[in-house]
Motif scaffolding. Structure first.
Motif, PDB file in Angstrom:
ATOM      1  N   HIS A 142      -0.880  -4.069 -20.883  1.00 26.01           N
ATOM      2  CA  HIS A 142      -1.256  -2.958 -20.235  1.00 26.01           C
ATOM      3  C   HIS A 142      -0.466  -1.823 -20.301  1.00 26.01           C
ATOM      4  O   HIS A 142       0.113  -0.966 -19.162  1.00 26.01           O
ATOM      5  CB  HIS A 142      -1.005  -3.582 -18.558  1.00 26.01           C
ATOM      6  CG  HIS A 142      -1.977  -4.874 -18.273  1.00 26.01           C
ATOM      7  ND1 HIS A 142      -1.694  -5.891 -18.377  1.00 26.01           N
ATOM      8  CD2 HIS A 142      -3.270  -4.840 -18.044  1.00 26.01           C
ATOM      9  CE1 HIS A 142      -2.840  -6.855 -18.119  1.00 26.01           C
ATOM     10  NE2 HIS A 142      -3.811  -6.172 -18.010  1.00 26.01           N
ATOM     11  N   LYS A 147      -3.785   1.960 -20.763  1.00 28.30           N
ATOM     12  CA  LYS A 147      -3.984   2.889 -19.940  1.00 28.30           C
ATOM     13  C   LYS A 147      -4.693   4.228 -20.172  1.00 28.30           C
ATOM     14  O   LYS A 147      -5.825   4.645 -19.340  1.00 28.30           O
ATOM     15  CB  LYS A 147      -2.577   3.671 -19.293  1.00 28.30           C
ATOM     16  CG  LYS A 147      -2.775   4.479 -17.906  1.00 28.30           C
ATOM     17  CD  LYS A 147      -1.307   4.600 -17.439  1.00 28.30           C
ATOM     18  CE  LYS A 147      -1.440   5.554 -16.310  1.00 28.30           C
ATOM     19  NZ  LYS A 147      -0.104   5.861 -15.714  1.00 28.30           N
ATOM     20  N   GLY A 157      -6.164   2.696 -10.478  1.00 25.93           N
ATOM     21  CA  GLY A 157      -5.202   1.586  -9.823  1.00 25.93           C
ATOM     22  C   GLY A 157      -3.790   1.292 -11.049  1.00 25.93           C
ATOM     23  O   GLY A 157      -4.019   1.757 -12.022  1.00 25.93           O
ATOM     24  N   LYS A 158      -3.336   0.202 -10.554  1.00 26.45           N
ATOM     25  CA  LYS A 158      -2.159  -0.126 -11.476  1.00 26.45           C
ATOM     26  C   LYS A 158      -2.846  -1.083 -12.545  1.00 26.45           C
ATOM     27  O   LYS A 158      -3.825  -1.735 -12.308  1.00 26.45           O
ATOM     28  CB  LYS A 158      -1.203  -1.147 -10.607  1.00 26.45           C
ATOM     29  CG  LYS A 158      -0.411  -0.588  -9.434  1.00 26.45           C
ATOM     30  CD  LYS A 158       0.548  -1.540  -8.992  1.00 26.45           C
ATOM     31  CE  LYS A 158       1.377  -0.679  -7.829  1.00 26.45           C
ATOM     32  NZ  LYS A 158       2.292  -1.723  -7.169  1.00 26.45           N
ATOM     33  N   MET A 159      -2.429  -0.844 -13.722  1.00 27.49           N
ATOM     34  CA  MET A 159      -3.327  -0.965 -14.883  1.00 27.49           C
ATOM     35  C   MET A 159      -3.450  -2.844 -15.140  1.00 27.49           C
ATOM     36  O   MET A 159      -4.442  -3.176 -15.547  1.00 27.49           O
ATOM     37  CB  MET A 159      -2.378  -0.706 -16.103  1.00 27.49           C
ATOM     38  CG  MET A 159      -2.745   0.731 -16.380  1.00 27.49           C
ATOM     39  SD  MET A 159      -4.331   1.464 -16.461  1.00 27.49           S
ATOM     40  CE  MET A 159      -4.555   2.120 -14.887  1.00 27.49           C
ATOM     41  N   ARG A 160      -2.446  -3.407 -14.388  1.00 27.13           N
ATOM     42  CA  ARG A 160      -2.453  -4.822 -14.532  1.00 27.13           C
ATOM     43  C   ARG A 160      -3.739  -5.257 -13.876  1.00 27.13           C
ATOM     44  O   ARG A 160      -4.265  -6.338 -14.015  1.00 27.13           O
ATOM     45  CB  ARG A 160      -1.295  -5.427 -14.007  1.00 27.13           C
ATOM     46  CG  ARG A 160      -1.374  -7.145 -14.280  1.00 27.13           C
ATOM     47  CD  ARG A 160       0.030  -7.568 -13.693  1.00 27.13           C
ATOM     48  NE  ARG A 160       1.024  -7.208 -14.944  1.00 27.13           N
ATOM     49  CZ  ARG A 160       1.201  -7.784 -15.653  1.00 27.13           C
ATOM     50  NH1 ARG A 160       0.567  -8.836 -16.171  1.00 27.13           N
ATOM     51  NH2 ARG A 160       2.185  -7.527 -16.703  1.00 27.13           N
ATOM     52  N   HIS A 161      -4.108  -4.519 -12.681  1.00 26.93           N
ATOM     53  CA  HIS A 161      -5.268  -5.055 -11.824  1.00 26.93           C
ATOM     54  C   HIS A 161      -6.387  -3.839 -11.855  1.00 26.93           C
ATOM     55  O   HIS A 161      -6.921  -3.647 -10.618  1.00 26.93           O
ATOM     56  CB  HIS A 161      -4.844  -5.236 -10.473  1.00 26.93           C
ATOM     57  CG  HIS A 161      -3.792  -6.278 -10.291  1.00 26.93           C
ATOM     58  ND1 HIS A 161      -4.011  -7.790 -10.567  1.00 26.93           N
ATOM     59  CD2 HIS A 161      -2.382  -6.216 -10.193  1.00 26.93           C
ATOM     60  CE1 HIS A 161      -2.911  -8.318 -10.685  1.00 26.93           C
ATOM     61  NE2 HIS A 161      -1.859  -7.661 -10.154  1.00 26.93           N
ATOM     62  N   ALA A 162      -6.383  -2.857 -12.727  1.00 31.65           N
ATOM     63  CA  ALA A 162      -7.187  -1.587 -12.767  1.00 31.65           C
ATOM     64  C   ALA A 162      -8.677  -2.159 -12.617  1.00 31.65           C
ATOM     65  O   ALA A 162      -9.062  -2.999 -13.152  1.00 31.65           O
ATOM     66  CB  ALA A 162      -7.007  -0.952 -14.118  1.00 31.65           C
TER      67      ALA A 162
END
Length: 241
Positions: A142, A147, A157-162
């Motif tokens: 991630h 990104k 959002g945050k890339m882990r939970h995009a």
């Protein structure tokens, strides 16, 4: 023309009948206009598709998503998309996983969407995230390369939970009208409750020195405090199970 005849003609031309009304008009949905004296059809085309399996639905969704990536200069590679748990199983909150081409013998990215997902929007939103990994061939997790692709196609959002931003969300909703229902029944996972018993230990009443105890040595009784040379106090469950 009877209602049955009209219904048969509509069925051949995949025109969905909404209702019959009494009206004198021409039926323009057919090759030649037919005058209706008693009945007129109010109809619309049904473009929604039905897929026999969830894998067929997921593959069709991946194909519909290709233009979104291509518009930003990214090409979705040929990949396999299935419904299944990620490698971490039920131990994590992961709802999707993409494997690199290096991990499979046929050199294809393999994507898995968790069977705990049932809502079509959540499924296609997760699929977009995993396809970003496929474009990157899972080289940068991630990181900034991931990104760059994710933000370009509309994830936020945050890339882990995009997940999809407002603009991409509207596009996905339109695609779902083409894809039709997701042929899948959500798995109801019952997680066993683990009862953790505190480990027994021994504490010196005088100086407070304490030591954890192994169950196999509980039958030996509490140890002697190395400082005060007195028997230590039992704390916790000392009965062997």
């Amino acid at each position: 023309m009877t209602m049955r005849r009209i219904a048969n003609l509509c069925k051949k031309r995949r025109i969905k009948i909404v209702r019959f009304i009494t009206y004198s008009s021409y039926l323009k949905n057919f090759h030649q206009p037919i005058q209706i004296v008693t009945y007129c059809i109010v109809s619309k085309k049904n473009n929604m598709k039905k897929h026999p399996t969830r894998e067929a639905w997921l593959l069709a969704a991946a194909e519909l998503l290709r233009p979104i990536f291509a518009e930003k200069g990214f090409k979705i590679p040929e990949c396999s998309v299935s419904c299944g748990f990620p490698s971490t199983g039920m131990r994590s909150s992961a709802i999707g996983q993409c494997w690199s081409t290096r991990s499979s013998t046929n050199s294809l990215n393999q994507i898995f969407i968790s069977p705990i997902l049932e809502d079509p929007y959540e499924v296609i939103d997760t699929l977009v995230h995993e396809l970003v990994h496929a474009v990157d061939d899972c080289l940068h997790k991630h990181g900034k390369e991931f990104k760059k692709i994710a933000l370009s196609v509309g994830l936020e959002g945050k890339m882990r939970h995009a997940s999809a931003g407002e603009k991409l969300k509207l596009t996905l909703i339109k695609l779902l009208k083409i894809l039709g229902p997701y042929p899948h029944g959500k798995l109801k996972i019952i997680t066993p409750v683990r009862i953790i018993t505190p480990r027994p230990k021994a504490i010196c009443k005088k100086c407070g020195f304490q030591v954890p105890m192994y169950k196999k040595f509980l039958s030996y009784g509490p140890p002697i405090c190395p400082k005060d040379k007195i028997s230590m106090k039992q704390v916790g469950v000392w009965e062997e199970t």
